[in-house]
Design an enzyme around this catalytic site. Structure first.
Site, mmCIF file in Angstrom:
data_model
loop_
_atom_site.group_PDB
_atom_site.id
_atom_site.type_symbol
_atom_site.label_atom_id
_atom_site.label_comp_id
_atom_site.label_asym_id
_atom_site.label_seq_id
_atom_site.Cartn_x
_atom_site.Cartn_y
_atom_site.Cartn_z
ATOM 1 N N TYR A 145 -8.026 -6.872 -1.563
ATOM 2 C CA TYR A 145 -7.249 -7.545 -0.515
ATOM 3 C C TYR A 145 -6.772 -6.472 0.456
ATOM 4 C CZ TYR A 145 -3.534 -10.357 1.643
ATOM 5 O OH TYR A 145 -2.731 -11.033 2.533
ATOM 6 N N ASP A 240 -7.824 2.061 1.404
ATOM 7 C CA ASP A 240 -6.625 1.251 1.610
ATOM 8 C C ASP A 240 -5.620 1.692 0.552
ATOM 9 O OD1 ASP A 240 -4.647 -0.653 1.407
ATOM 10 O OD2 ASP A 240 -5.991 -2.370 1.656
ATOM 11 N N LYS A 268 3.968 -0.742 3.262
ATOM 12 C CA LYS A 268 5.434 -0.738 3.136
ATOM 13 C C LYS A 268 6.033 0.528 2.532
ATOM 14 C CE LYS A 268 3.290 -3.710 0.040
ATOM 15 N NZ LYS A 268 2.376 -4.812 0.312
HETATM 16 N N1 HOZ Z 1 -0.129 -10.074 -1.353
HETATM 17 C C1 HOZ Z 1 0.989 -9.431 -1.930
HETATM 18 C C2 HOZ Z 1 0.671 -8.678 -3.152
HETATM 19 N N2 HOZ Z 1 -0.631 -8.218 -3.289
HETATM 20 C C3 HOZ Z 1 2.099 -10.388 -2.207
HETATM 21 C C4 HOZ Z 1 3.115 -10.267 -1.164
HETATM 22 C C5 HOZ Z 1 4.295 -11.194 -1.322
HETATM 23 O O1 HOZ Z 1 4.118 -12.322 -1.756
HETATM 24 O O2 HOZ Z 1 5.381 -10.783 -0.979
#
Ligand code: HOZ
Length: 431
Positions: A145, A240, A268
């Site tokens: 992802y 990534d 983040k």
């Molecule tokens: N896609 C995020 C973890 N791989 C989740 C982000 C969230 O729901 O805050």
């Protein structure tokens, strides 16, 4: 029996004005069932919900809380900076300090551009790779992802896998056509794609240690083979590092695996959990970004002073204290060994994958090395395990398709409590 009274009524209320009651799908608990827990605050290794329940946190805001929540130098940096205003849309010293700090910690980052999220970082890196190479297609791996930009939502992990979404309406066939996919850890599939699309592929983007199909480790010959193939075929290798950056090591997965990337993306962690991302790489490539080159990329909030202040405080602490990485890894191995014992004694089929401070359990008989083997694991069993752990005060990711993240505020007593909770949970489920 813990009733989650406030969370239940907040979830009811949230659904009146927010799609599905949440601002990011995985946190809706849809795949594990039940009501999402609404978090009020966090400190160190603990989360506190709106009902006053305390949890040991294994999400760490999906990675960035490496030293725990509300880490004092980060909070002070934000408080001090906030008094000077929250955004300028003009350059600041903090942005230079951030760029210099990242360059001093990471290989292959001569120039770095701040953006506002991991999604932005990855989509900008792909645009740059296309602009630099003059080629249009790229390869990503099934179950990886890279954020929610259209071109990445093909065989994606995280929420897309969690909800079993096969095709995302709104992503046009034209866009999807330029995204080629291969199974993780399958070098020959990548070699075949490259041969079939000779001189068409701008980049290979990968989570060098995958965290969006549970935690999945790269085989050495696979990741090194990608590097060699990219060099040979004039393809840019993009790591990534939204999850692994500054977590696996000061130099991220590049350092941990001993493999060089051409471009690296961060999320983040660069803001200690504030909304921020970045992409960086070798000078000759990065010089194609505007205003030096014509590959356009911009953002009013990019390099936001509060995010920079928070991120610099966290990265500085990590840079000055290399022992934190050893401590984190030792804690994660201790957790793995403890879980291994109780899982083994329970008789359930399981696989634990772990590297550095990322770990996850798949309830599976076979090794979990790619998306297919991750998806073949016992997802309903995971959901029951998740809830059994939650009610014992252990907050795991609410999906079998997410990695767990440890933070260094966790004590060995917290890890023992987690292992004991796993033992009780398994006994309850298998009774
Ligand atoms: N896609 C995020 C973890 N791989 C989740 C982000 C969230 O729901 O805050």
């Amino acid at each position: 029996m813990y009733e989650y009274t406030s969370s239940k009524s907040l979830f009811e209320r949230a659904q009146q004005s927010i799609p599905g009651g949440v601002n990011s799908p995985v946190r809706a608990f849809k795949s594990v069932g039940g009501t999402p827990v609404f978090i009020k605050k966090a400190k160190g290794a603990y989360l506190y919900d709106e009902d006053g329940q305390e949890y040991i946190d294994y999400i760490a805001s999906w990675g960035p809380m490496i030293l725990g929540h509300a880490y004092t130098p980060v909070i002070e940096a934000i408080q001090n900076k906030a008094a000077d205003s929250t955004s300028f849309g003009a350059p600041t010293v903090l942005e230079i300090e951030m760029a210099e700090l990242i360059r001093s910690m990471t290989k292959n980052v001569d120039l770095i551009r701040m953006v506002n999220s991991g999604t932005e970082a990855c989509m900008s890196a792909i645009r740059l790779a296309r602009g630099y190479t003059g080629k249009n297609k790229f390869i990503k791996f099934e179950g990886c992802y890279h954020g929610h930009a259209d071109m990445f939502l093909v065989k994606a992990g995280s929420g897309v896998a969690t909800f079993g979404i096969q095709h995302v309406p709104g992503v046009t066939a034209g866009i999807a056509n330029d995204t080629l996919t291969a199974p993780y850890n399958d070098l020959s599939a990548v070699q075949q794609l490259v041969a079939e699309h000779k001189d068409e592929i701008a980049a290979i983007i990968i989570e060098p240690i995958a965290g969006n199909m549970g935690c999945i480790l790269p085989e050495a010959q696979f990741i090194k083979g990608l590097r060699a193939l990219c060099t040979q075929e004039n393809i840019l290798l993009i790591f990534d590092e939204v999850m692994t950056g500054f977590r696996m090591a000061a130099g991220g997965a590049q350092e941990k695996l001993g493999v060089d990337a051409d471009l690296v993306t961060y999320g983040k962690v660069i803001g200690a959990g504030m909304p921020v991302g970045a992409f960086g790489g070798k000078r000759a490539i990065m010089e194609h970004i505007a205003p030096l080159g014509n590959v356009y990329q911009a953002g009013t909030l990019s390099g936001n002073p509060l995010a920079m202040a928070a991120g610099c405080a966290l990265l500085q602490a990590l840079k000055n204290n290399p022992q934190y990485y050893t401590e984190l890894e030792e804690k994660t191995i201790y957790l793995r060994e403890g879980l291994d014992q109780v899982l083994n004694a329970s008789g359930v089929d399981y696989v634990i994958n772990q590297m550095g401070s990322m770990i996850s359990i798949h309830f599976s008989k076979q090794a979990v090395t790619d998306f297919a083997s991750s998806a073949a694991s016992d997802i309903p069993f995971f959901s029951r395990f998740f809830h059994a752990m939650l009610k014992r005060g252990i907050y795991l990711p609410p999906s079998a398709f997410e990695s767990w993240f440890l933070n260094n505020a966790l004590s060995y007593a917290d890890l023992d409590k987690t292992i004991a909770a796993a033992k009780e949970s398994l006994a309850e489920i298998m009774a």
